[in-house]
Every structure is written in C-alpha cells, then in structure tokens.
Write a protein that holds these residues in place. Structure first.
Motif, PDB file in Angstrom:
ATOM      1  N   ALA A  15       0.831  -1.207   0.000  1.00  0.00           N
ATOM      2  CA  ALA A  15       0.000   0.000   0.000  1.00  0.00           C
ATOM      3  C   ALA A  15       0.866   1.256   0.000  1.00  0.00           C
ATOM      4  N   LEU A  16       1.946   1.245   0.781  1.00  0.00           N
ATOM      5  CA  LEU A  16       2.845   2.403   0.802  1.00  0.00           C
ATOM      6  C   LEU A  16       3.526   2.600  -0.542  1.00  0.00           C
ATOM      7  N   LEU A  17       3.987   1.513  -1.142  1.00  0.00           N
ATOM      8  CA  LEU A  17       4.663   1.619  -2.433  1.00  0.00           C
ATOM      9  C   LEU A  17       3.725   2.056  -3.553  1.00  0.00           C
ATOM     10  N   SER A  18       2.449   1.714  -3.422  1.00  0.00           N
ATOM     11  CA  SER A  18       1.489   2.113  -4.452  1.00  0.00           C
ATOM     12  C   SER A  18       0.958   3.526  -4.209  1.00  0.00           C
ATOM     13  N   GLY A  19       1.374   4.141  -3.103  1.00  0.00           N
ATOM     14  CA  GLY A  19       0.960   5.514  -2.821  1.00  0.00           C
ATOM     15  C   GLY A  19      -0.456   5.621  -2.291  1.00  0.00           C
ATOM     16  N   ASP A  20      -0.917   4.606  -1.588  1.00  0.00           N
ATOM     17  CA  ASP A  20      -2.277   4.597  -1.045  1.00  0.00           C
ATOM     18  C   ASP A  20      -2.224   4.662   0.482  1.00  0.00           C
ATOM     19  N   PRO A  21      -2.123   5.876   1.052  1.00  0.00           N
ATOM     20  CA  PRO A  21      -1.991   5.986   2.503  1.00  0.00           C
ATOM     21  C   PRO A  21      -3.221   5.505   3.260  1.00  0.00           C
ATOM     22  N   GLU A  54      11.643  -1.006   7.970  1.00  0.00           N
ATOM     23  CA  GLU A  54      11.542  -0.666   6.554  1.00  0.00           C
ATOM     24  C   GLU A  54      10.248   0.102   6.270  1.00  0.00           C
ATOM     25  N   LEU A  55       9.143  -0.315   6.908  1.00  0.00           N
ATOM     26  CA  LEU A  55       7.873   0.389   6.720  1.00  0.00           C
ATOM     27  C   LEU A  55       7.956   1.827   7.224  1.00  0.00           C
ATOM     28  N   ARG A  56       8.635   2.027   8.356  1.00  0.00           N
ATOM     29  CA  ARG A  56       8.822   3.396   8.859  1.00  0.00           C
ATOM     30  C   ARG A  56       9.604   4.230   7.856  1.00  0.00           C
ATOM     31  N   ASP A  57      10.650   3.646   7.290  1.00  0.00           N
ATOM     32  CA  ASP A  57      11.452   4.361   6.296  1.00  0.00           C
ATOM     33  C   ASP A  57      10.619   4.692   5.052  1.00  0.00           C
ATOM     34  N   LEU A  58       9.811   3.734   4.594  1.00  0.00           N
ATOM     35  CA  LEU A  58       8.949   3.974   3.427  1.00  0.00           C
ATOM     36  C   LEU A  58       7.925   5.070   3.717  1.00  0.00           C
ATOM     37  N   ALA A  59       7.337   5.031   4.901  1.00  0.00           N
ATOM     38  CA  ALA A  59       6.344   6.048   5.259  1.00  0.00           C
ATOM     39  C   ALA A  59       6.998   7.426   5.338  1.00  0.00           C
ATOM     40  N   GLN A  60       8.202   7.486   5.900  1.00  0.00           N
ATOM     41  CA  GLN A  60       8.908   8.765   5.994  1.00  0.00           C
ATOM     42  C   GLN A  60       9.270   9.285   4.604  1.00  0.00           C
ATOM     43  N   ALA A  61       9.709   8.402   3.731  1.00  0.00           N
ATOM     44  CA  ALA A  61      10.039   8.806   2.365  1.00  0.00           C
ATOM     45  C   ALA A  61       8.784   9.286   1.629  1.00  0.00           C
ATOM     46  N   SER A  62       7.665   8.624   1.868  1.00  0.00           N
ATOM     47  CA  SER A  62       6.405   9.032   1.256  1.00  0.00           C
ATOM     48  C   SER A  62       5.987  10.418   1.739  1.00  0.00           C
ATOM     49  N   LEU A  63       6.106  10.653   3.037  1.00  0.00           N
ATOM     50  CA  LEU A  63       5.781  11.968   3.589  1.00  0.00           C
ATOM     51  C   LEU A  63       6.693  13.046   3.021  1.00  0.00           C
ATOM     52  N   SER A  64       7.964  12.748   2.942  1.00  0.00           N
ATOM     53  CA  SER A  64       8.926  13.710   2.406  1.00  0.00           C
ATOM     54  C   SER A  64       8.609  14.042   0.947  1.00  0.00           C
ATOM     55  N   GLY A  65       8.293  13.033   0.158  1.00  0.00           N
ATOM     56  CA  GLY A  65       7.945  13.244  -1.244  1.00  0.00           C
ATOM     57  C   GLY A  65       6.677  14.074  -1.384  1.00  0.00           C
ATOM     58  N   ALA A  66       5.688  13.811  -0.551  1.00  0.00           N
ATOM     59  CA  ALA A  66       4.446  14.583  -0.605  1.00  0.00           C
ATOM     60  C   ALA A  66       4.695  16.040  -0.224  1.00  0.00           C
ATOM     61  N   GLN A  67       5.544  16.260   0.775  1.00  0.00           N
ATOM     62  CA  GLN A  67       5.863  17.631   1.168  1.00  0.00           C
ATOM     63  C   GLN A  67       6.612  18.366   0.061  1.00  0.00           C
ATOM     64  N   GLN A  68       7.533  17.684  -0.608  1.00  0.00           N
ATOM     65  CA  GLN A  68       8.256  18.305  -1.712  1.00  0.00           C
ATOM     66  C   GLN A  68       7.309  18.630  -2.870  1.00  0.00           C
ATOM     67  N   ALA A  69       6.391  17.729  -3.152  1.00  0.00           N
ATOM     68  CA  ALA A  69       5.421  17.978  -4.220  1.00  0.00           C
ATOM     69  C   ALA A  69       4.541  19.170  -3.876  1.00  0.00           C
ATOM     70  N   ALA A  70       4.114  19.255  -2.635  1.00  0.00           N
ATOM     71  CA  ALA A  70       3.287  20.388  -2.210  1.00  0.00           C
ATOM     72  C   ALA A  70       4.056  21.698  -2.342  1.00  0.00           C
TER      73      ALA A  70
END
Length: 105
Positions: A15-21, A54-70
C-alpha cells in the motif's frame, strides 16, 4: 511465527509503495488488532522488527515526497500569479491569475 502478521506487513508495504496511505492505515490497524489478539512470539518479533523499520522508512520517504510535491505546487502557483509581460512599447504589464490554492495533499 505468525504468518498473518507477516502477510499484513507485506500488504502495508504494498500500500505504501502504491501511494495509497488510506489503505496503508487500514492495514496498520489490522496488524495492530491481529498482534493484540494473537500475541507476538520471539521468532515473529525477530522477523517483524526489520520489516517494521523498513515500513517506517517507506512512510517517511512518502511523507517527504508529498511535502516536496506540495512545495513545488506552491511555487508554481506563486509563479503563475505573478506573470509579467511587456507590451510592444516596452511597458511592463502584470497579469494576475486566479489559480485556486490547493487545500490539502
């Protein structure tokens, strides 16, 4: 070793890799309920700890990417709102745009 817990960790990762929080959050809640109901033995804990890290790292990377996109969207909107052009006599004209600001990501 609880196969259900390991399977649920895999579903969270997918779910994290597919971008579905939303799906990831539902799966995390399922994981917590299953772990509370069944308990976690030492073997399962040893397997789950690196996977959860690993899930924590993926979630943090997802948050960081979303913040950069915003931030990029905010910069684009700011640039679009302040478009400046020059007419045929060389006078600067400012064209204000009415782009709707994004409310949430």
């Amino acid at each position: 070793m609880s196969r259900a817990l390991i399977r649920q960790v895999g579903q969270i990762r997918a779910a994290l890799l597919s971008g579905d929080p939303h799906a990831a959050l539902i799966r995390i809640e399922d994981l917590v309920r299953t772990a509370a109901r069944q308990g976690v033995d030492a073997g399962t804990r040893a397997t789950l700890e690196p996977a959860l890290a690993e899930l924590r790292d993926l979630a943090q990377a997802s948050l960081s990417g979303a913040q950069q996109a915003a931030e990029q969207v905010r910069a684009i909107i700011q640039a679009a709102r302040s478009l400046q052009t020059y007419d045929s006599q060389g006078r600067k004209t400012v064209t204000a745009t009415r782009a709707v600001s994004p409310q949430r990501f």
